[in-house]
Enzyme design. Structure first.
Site, short mmCIF file in Angstrom:
data_model
loop_
_atom_site.label_atom_id
_atom_site.label_comp_id
_atom_site.label_asym_id
_atom_site.label_seq_id
_atom_site.Cartn_x
_atom_site.Cartn_y
_atom_site.Cartn_z
N HIS A 24 0.80 -1.17 -0.07
CA HIS A 24 -0.11 -0.13 0.08
C HIS A 24 0.92 1.26 -0.03
O HIS A 24 0.67 2.16 0.84
CB HIS A 24 -0.96 0.04 1.14
CG HIS A 24 -0.78 -0.13 2.42
ND1 HIS A 24 0.21 0.34 3.04
CD2 HIS A 24 -1.26 -1.03 3.48
CE1 HIS A 24 0.37 0.21 4.41
NE2 HIS A 24 -0.47 -0.84 4.46
N HIS A 78 -6.23 -7.82 14.50
CA HIS A 78 -5.99 -6.77 13.74
C HIS A 78 -6.72 -7.06 12.39
O HIS A 78 -6.69 -8.18 11.76
CB HIS A 78 -4.69 -6.33 13.33
CG HIS A 78 -4.50 -5.08 12.33
ND1 HIS A 78 -5.00 -4.36 12.52
CD2 HIS A 78 -3.58 -4.82 11.68
CE1 HIS A 78 -4.81 -3.31 11.62
NE2 HIS A 78 -3.63 -3.79 11.05
N GLU A 80 -6.90 -5.38 9.33
CA GLU A 80 -6.37 -5.10 8.23
C GLU A 80 -6.50 -6.27 7.24
O GLU A 80 -6.06 -7.44 7.65
CB GLU A 80 -4.96 -4.45 8.19
CG GLU A 80 -4.87 -3.63 7.05
CD GLU A 80 -3.48 -2.61 7.09
OE1 GLU A 80 -2.87 -2.56 8.10
OE2 GLU A 80 -3.23 -1.79 6.12
N ASP A 82 -4.27 -7.77 5.36
CA ASP A 82 -3.32 -8.50 5.21
C ASP A 82 -3.08 -9.66 6.13
O ASP A 82 -2.51 -10.71 6.18
CB ASP A 82 -2.05 -8.04 5.17
CG ASP A 82 -1.78 -6.82 6.44
OD1 ASP A 82 -2.91 -6.31 6.75
OD2 ASP A 82 -0.59 -6.56 6.67
N HIS A 144 -1.60 -0.27 14.71
CA HIS A 144 -1.56 0.89 14.36
C HIS A 144 -2.95 1.44 13.81
O HIS A 144 -2.99 2.33 13.03
CB HIS A 144 -0.41 1.20 13.10
CG HIS A 144 -1.07 0.02 11.90
ND1 HIS A 144 -0.97 0.66 10.47
CD2 HIS A 144 -1.04 -1.20 11.80
CE1 HIS A 144 -1.12 -0.11 9.94
NE2 HIS A 144 -1.23 -1.01 10.46
N ASP A 163 1.31 -6.28 14.42
CA ASP A 163 1.93 -5.43 13.41
C ASP A 163 3.14 -5.01 14.10
O ASP A 163 4.38 -4.60 13.49
CB ASP A 163 1.35 -4.29 12.81
CG ASP A 163 0.45 -4.85 11.58
OD1 ASP A 163 0.96 -5.83 11.01
OD2 ASP A 163 -0.32 -3.95 11.28
N TYR A 191 10.50 -0.91 8.88
CA TYR A 191 8.98 -0.96 8.85
C TYR A 191 8.59 -0.15 9.89
O TYR A 191 7.22 0.59 9.52
CB TYR A 191 8.90 -2.60 9.66
CG TYR A 191 7.42 -3.13 9.83
CD1 TYR A 191 6.89 -3.86 8.77
CD2 TYR A 191 6.95 -2.58 11.07
CE1 TYR A 191 5.69 -4.33 9.18
CE2 TYR A 191 5.66 -3.08 11.21
CZ TYR A 191 5.00 -3.93 10.52
OH TYR A 191 3.68 -4.33 10.89
N HIS A 222 4.37 -10.00 10.81
CA HIS A 222 5.08 -9.83 9.45
C HIS A 222 6.79 -10.19 9.91
O HIS A 222 7.04 -9.75 11.09
CB HIS A 222 5.15 -8.50 8.89
CG HIS A 222 3.96 -8.08 8.50
ND1 HIS A 222 3.24 -8.55 7.36
CD2 HIS A 222 3.01 -7.33 8.88
CE1 HIS A 222 2.09 -7.90 7.30
NE2 HIS A 222 1.78 -7.12 8.21
#
Ligand code: FEO
Length: 371
Positions: A24, A78, A80, A82, A144, A163, A191, A222
């Site tokens: 992104h 989370h 998001e 991903d 985040h 994250d 990151y 990640h």
């Protein structure tokens, strides 16, 4: 199929994505991973899922250990995509599974997937016993996203940090010992600078909540799990979250039309080096905005330069100003510079952005045609 035991009865079952190059808007030259973890206890619990195109990898990895139908809980740290993209499919394949998440996550999952999962909402201090292991939940809003949460397994002193503490590394590695501190730090720095930087206060808050808890393994969403370098990486997070910078590090980023602004950048670089600064210079005509941020993270001095083009900064510098403003590094010493032929708005526009970030401004450098 690729899974790995990371702690007693806890397995990494996520997916590698070595080919992703743009996350992104943030360049990921080393690819990434979408980490999910499976806890095999009296109750079976999946922690997070993966990006939707990698759903089959997740299913294959789980099936190598247990039938999906046996999963009792899916912790969604989370929402998001991903980490939640595979959730609708996985939830269908796990008919008795309850999705465990924060209130904000429930709201987001319902709205994004237009689906009605079976939810168990958790908040700070809540626990969930799986049998031998107990999950402790630490919502970490704005680390985040508003829904973000980390999950701690007390019996293994293991933190599923989502994250936080992540790194974009697509190589098939599971532990920091496979990378070494230098590569881990480089990837974790990049990151943090591109994902976590705006959220220093929430990061400090969650680090404070975790202080004093035994920590043997950090399993992020990640990159690799951190085992050998927990203390130095937590220390780095403390520094980044509180805005500690190196008083002798500087970043200069600029673009140029006919070379005049480039000459100004070189003069500033020379002057800073004379004062003992370590200077990193970026010519933005050939640099992606996300490449700059790792250097900005601990630089105390930021100089940004652009000539004036049609009463604006050049498009490359406009992109950097917008990106940097969003990531919001605070309280740097800043200097704007640029050449112009007649109207000369660019330097003022750069200064405005720096003021909004609470930079202390040095006298700007403007050059009519050239210095
Ligand atoms: Fe890795 Fe905020 O998703």
């Amino acid at each position: 199929m690729s899974y790995k035991q990371i702690a007693p009865n806890i397995y990494a079952v996520g997916a590698f994505d070595p080919d992703i190059r743009n996350f992104h808007g943030y360049l990921t030259p080393h690819g990434s991973t979408y980490n999910a973890y499976l806890i095999l206890d009296d109750k079976k619990c999946l922690v997070d899922t993966v990006k939707r195109p990698f759903t089959v990898d997740l299913i294959d990895n789980i099936r190598a250990l247990i039938p999906l139908e046996e999963i009792d809980y899916i912790v969604c740290n989370h929402i998001e995509p991903d980490h939640s993209g595979a959730l609708p499919t996985i939830a269908q394949l796990c008919p008795k599974a309850t999705v465990v998440c924060t209130t904000a996550a429930e709201k987001g999952l319902r709205a994004y997937y237009k689906a009605d999962f079976r939810f168990q909402i958790v908040g700070a201090g809540d626990t969930l016993s799986l049998g031998q292991k107990t999950l402790h939940f630490f919502p970490m809003p704005m680390v985040h996203w508003p829904d973000s949460m980390s999950t701690y397994v007390a019996e293994d002193a293991l933190l599923f940090s989502n994250d936080a503490f992540g790194q974009h590394i697509g190589r098939p590695a599971y532990f920091d010992s496979e990378l070494g501190w230098e590569i881990l730090l480089e990837r974790a720095t990049d990151y943090y600078a591109n994902i976590v930087l705006p959220f220093g206060m929430p990061v400090s808050r969650i680090l404070g909540q975790l202080q004093g808890k035994p920590l043997s393994l950090i399993a992020p969403s990640h990159g690799v799990c951190i085992k050998d370098n927990i203390a130095p990486l937590v220390e780095k997070y403390n520094q980044w979250a509180t805005g500690v910078t190196d008083p002798k590090k500087a970043v200069i980023a600029f673009d140029t039309m006919w070379g005049a602004t480039k000459s100004m950048a070189e003069e500033i670089e020379y002057s800073l080096r004379q004062k003992g600064y370590e200077v990193t210079m970026f010519h933005m005509s050939a640099t992606h905005v996300s490449t700059v941020m790792a250097s900005v993270l601990d630089a105390s001095y930021i100089a940004l330069g652009s000539p004036t083009l049609n009463k604006q900064v050049m498009p490359t510098m406009a992109a950097l100003l917008s990106y940097m403003k969003g990531l919001a590094p605070k309280k740097r010493l800043g200097r704007a510079f640029g050449a112009y032929g007649w109207s000369g708005e660019s330097v003022g526009q750069i200064e405005t952005m720096m003021q909004e970030l609470d930079f202390t401004l040095e006298t700007p450098l403007k050059a009519l045609w050239r210095q």
